[in-house]
Design a protein around this motif. Structure first.
Motif, mmCIF file in Angstrom:
data_model
loop_
_atom_site.group_PDB
_atom_site.id
_atom_site.type_symbol
_atom_site.label_atom_id
_atom_site.label_comp_id
_atom_site.label_asym_id
_atom_site.label_seq_id
_atom_site.Cartn_x
_atom_site.Cartn_y
_atom_site.Cartn_z
ATOM 1 N N LEU A 5 4.981 11.379 8.525
ATOM 2 C CA LEU A 5 4.774 12.818 8.353
ATOM 3 C C LEU A 5 5.480 13.608 9.452
ATOM 4 C CD1 LEU A 5 1.023 12.871 7.296
ATOM 5 C CD2 LEU A 5 2.986 13.533 5.888
ATOM 6 N N GLU A 6 5.375 13.130 10.676
ATOM 7 C CA GLU A 6 6.040 13.804 11.798
ATOM 8 C C GLU A 6 7.555 13.812 11.605
ATOM 9 O OE1 GLU A 6 6.782 13.001 16.510
ATOM 10 O OE2 GLU A 6 4.855 12.417 15.685
ATOM 11 N N ALA A 7 8.096 12.665 11.221
ATOM 12 C CA ALA A 7 9.545 12.564 11.030
ATOM 13 C C ALA A 7 10.023 13.457 9.891
ATOM 14 C CB ALA A 7 9.934 11.115 10.760
ATOM 15 N N LEU A 8 9.296 13.466 8.777
ATOM 16 C CA LEU A 8 9.710 14.273 7.629
ATOM 17 C C LEU A 8 9.543 15.761 7.906
ATOM 18 C CD1 LEU A 8 8.276 11.998 4.841
ATOM 19 C CD2 LEU A 8 10.697 12.525 5.201
ATOM 20 N N ARG A 9 8.484 16.135 8.589
ATOM 21 C CA ARG A 9 8.278 17.562 8.894
ATOM 22 C C ARG A 9 9.295 18.086 9.896
ATOM 23 N NH1 ARG A 9 1.852 16.767 8.850
ATOM 24 N NH2 ARG A 9 1.516 17.417 6.685
ATOM 25 N N SER A 10 9.754 17.210 10.774
ATOM 26 C CA SER A 10 10.754 17.630 11.763
ATOM 27 C C SER A 10 12.141 17.746 11.147
ATOM 28 C CB SER A 10 10.778 16.655 12.933
ATOM 29 O OG SER A 10 11.391 15.438 12.550
ATOM 30 N N GLY A 11 12.304 17.155 9.959
ATOM 31 C CA GLY A 11 13.598 17.224 9.282
ATOM 32 C C GLY A 11 14.637 16.276 9.845
ATOM 33 N N GLN A 12 14.220 15.323 10.666
ATOM 34 C CA GLN A 12 15.198 14.436 11.303
ATOM 35 C C GLN A 12 15.864 13.479 10.338
ATOM 36 O OE1 GLN A 12 12.198 12.576 13.929
ATOM 37 N NE2 GLN A 12 13.088 10.633 13.376
ATOM 38 N N HIS A 13 15.343 13.340 9.141
ATOM 39 C CA HIS A 13 15.938 12.409 8.182
ATOM 40 C C HIS A 13 16.529 13.091 6.971
ATOM 41 C CE1 HIS A 13 14.751 8.806 10.238
ATOM 42 N NE2 HIS A 13 13.577 9.326 10.445
ATOM 43 N N GLU A 23 8.898 20.055 0.561
ATOM 44 C CA GLU A 23 8.721 19.404 1.874
ATOM 45 C C GLU A 23 7.252 19.354 2.281
ATOM 46 O OE1 GLU A 23 11.417 21.095 4.710
ATOM 47 O OE2 GLU A 23 13.158 20.330 3.628
ATOM 48 N N THR A 24 6.428 18.906 1.332
ATOM 49 C CA THR A 24 4.999 18.751 1.563
ATOM 50 C C THR A 24 4.519 17.423 0.993
ATOM 51 O OG1 THR A 24 4.485 19.886 -0.511
ATOM 52 C CG2 THR A 24 4.506 21.243 1.493
ATOM 53 N N PRO A 25 3.434 16.889 1.539
ATOM 54 C CA PRO A 25 2.887 15.653 0.984
ATOM 55 C C PRO A 25 2.183 15.901 -0.351
ATOM 56 C CG PRO A 25 1.599 16.343 2.888
ATOM 57 C CD PRO A 25 2.739 17.299 2.758
ATOM 58 N N HIS A 47 0.829 -1.212 0.000
ATOM 59 C CA HIS A 47 0.000 0.000 0.000
ATOM 60 C C HIS A 47 0.864 1.263 0.000
ATOM 61 C CE1 HIS A 47 -3.568 -2.360 0.828
ATOM 62 N NE2 HIS A 47 -2.930 -2.943 1.825
ATOM 63 N N LEU A 48 0.656 2.133 -0.970
ATOM 64 C CA LEU A 48 1.339 3.419 -1.008
ATOM 65 C C LEU A 48 0.647 4.351 -0.017
ATOM 66 C CD1 LEU A 48 3.355 5.452 -2.213
ATOM 67 C CD2 LEU A 48 1.653 5.927 -3.994
ATOM 68 N N LEU A 49 1.338 4.700 1.064
ATOM 69 C CA LEU A 49 0.766 5.560 2.091
ATOM 70 C C LEU A 49 1.098 7.029 1.869
ATOM 71 C CD1 LEU A 49 1.495 3.555 5.371
ATOM 72 C CD2 LEU A 49 -0.460 3.380 3.826
ATOM 73 N N LEU A 50 2.282 7.293 1.316
ATOM 74 C CA LEU A 50 2.742 8.679 1.245
ATOM 75 C C LEU A 50 3.637 8.900 0.040
ATOM 76 C CD1 LEU A 50 3.203 11.498 2.642
ATOM 77 C CD2 LEU A 50 5.101 10.422 3.855
ATOM 78 N N ARG A 51 3.405 10.010 -0.646
ATOM 79 C CA ARG A 51 4.337 10.565 -1.634
ATOM 80 C C ARG A 51 4.696 11.941 -1.103
ATOM 81 N NH1 ARG A 51 5.058 8.949 -6.864
ATOM 82 N NH2 ARG A 51 4.971 11.083 -7.602
ATOM 83 N N TRP A 52 5.996 12.175 -0.867
ATOM 84 C CA TRP A 52 6.484 13.398 -0.227
ATOM 85 C C TRP A 52 7.391 14.136 -1.188
ATOM 86 C CZ3 TRP A 52 5.558 15.866 4.287
ATOM 87 C CH2 TRP A 52 6.498 16.786 4.753
ATOM 88 N N ASP A 53 7.070 15.393 -1.477
ATOM 89 C CA ASP A 53 7.879 16.226 -2.363
ATOM 90 C C ASP A 53 9.049 16.790 -1.557
ATOM 91 O OD1 ASP A 53 8.987 18.347 -3.888
ATOM 92 O OD2 ASP A 53 7.080 18.605 -4.939
ATOM 93 N N LEU A 54 10.263 16.419 -1.927
ATOM 94 C CA LEU A 54 11.449 16.847 -1.191
ATOM 95 C C LEU A 54 11.814 18.304 -1.453
ATOM 96 C CD1 LEU A 54 13.482 13.614 -1.749
ATOM 97 C CD2 LEU A 54 12.591 14.422 0.433
ATOM 98 N N ARG A 55 11.376 18.844 -2.581
ATOM 99 C CA ARG A 55 11.673 20.251 -2.887
ATOM 100 C C ARG A 55 10.849 21.179 -2.004
ATOM 101 N NH1 ARG A 55 10.516 19.024 -8.972
ATOM 102 N NH2 ARG A 55 8.946 17.991 -7.759
#
Length: 82
Positions: free
Chosen positions: A72-80, A52-54, A42-50
């Motif tokens: 979403l929390e991890a990507l929005r926090s920038g931890q990765h 930084e939005t879903p 199952h594709l849960l998320l496609r995240w635009d890295l430019r």
């Protein structure tokens, strides 16, 4: 393995260039500009890295929703970020 740990591991593998593995998998597409996160098939998320939005989010079951929220929390926090 707790859900957050699976998400962290999947994102860490993707950002370090290692191949996806496990129940939760993340990989780059479209010239490394988009991150896709899967739970099984199952594709849960496609995240635009430019921007930084879903681009796309989806969940069917509570487990999918927990994984999606953790990602979403991890990507929005920038931890990765690389």
């Amino acid at each position: 393995m707790p859900r957050q740990q699976q998400v962290d591991e999947a994102l860490a593998r993707a950002f370090s260039g290692r191949p996806p593995s496990g129940k939760v998998r993340a990989s780059f597409v479209e010239g490394d500009q988009v991150l896709e996160l899967y739970h099984y098939h199952h594709l849960l998320l496609r995240w635009d890295l430019r921007t930084e939005t879903p681009i796309h989010t989806w969940h069917e079951k509570p487990t999918d929703k927990r994984i999606l929220n953790a990602a979403l929390e991890a990507l929005r926090s920038g931890q990765h970020k690389p």
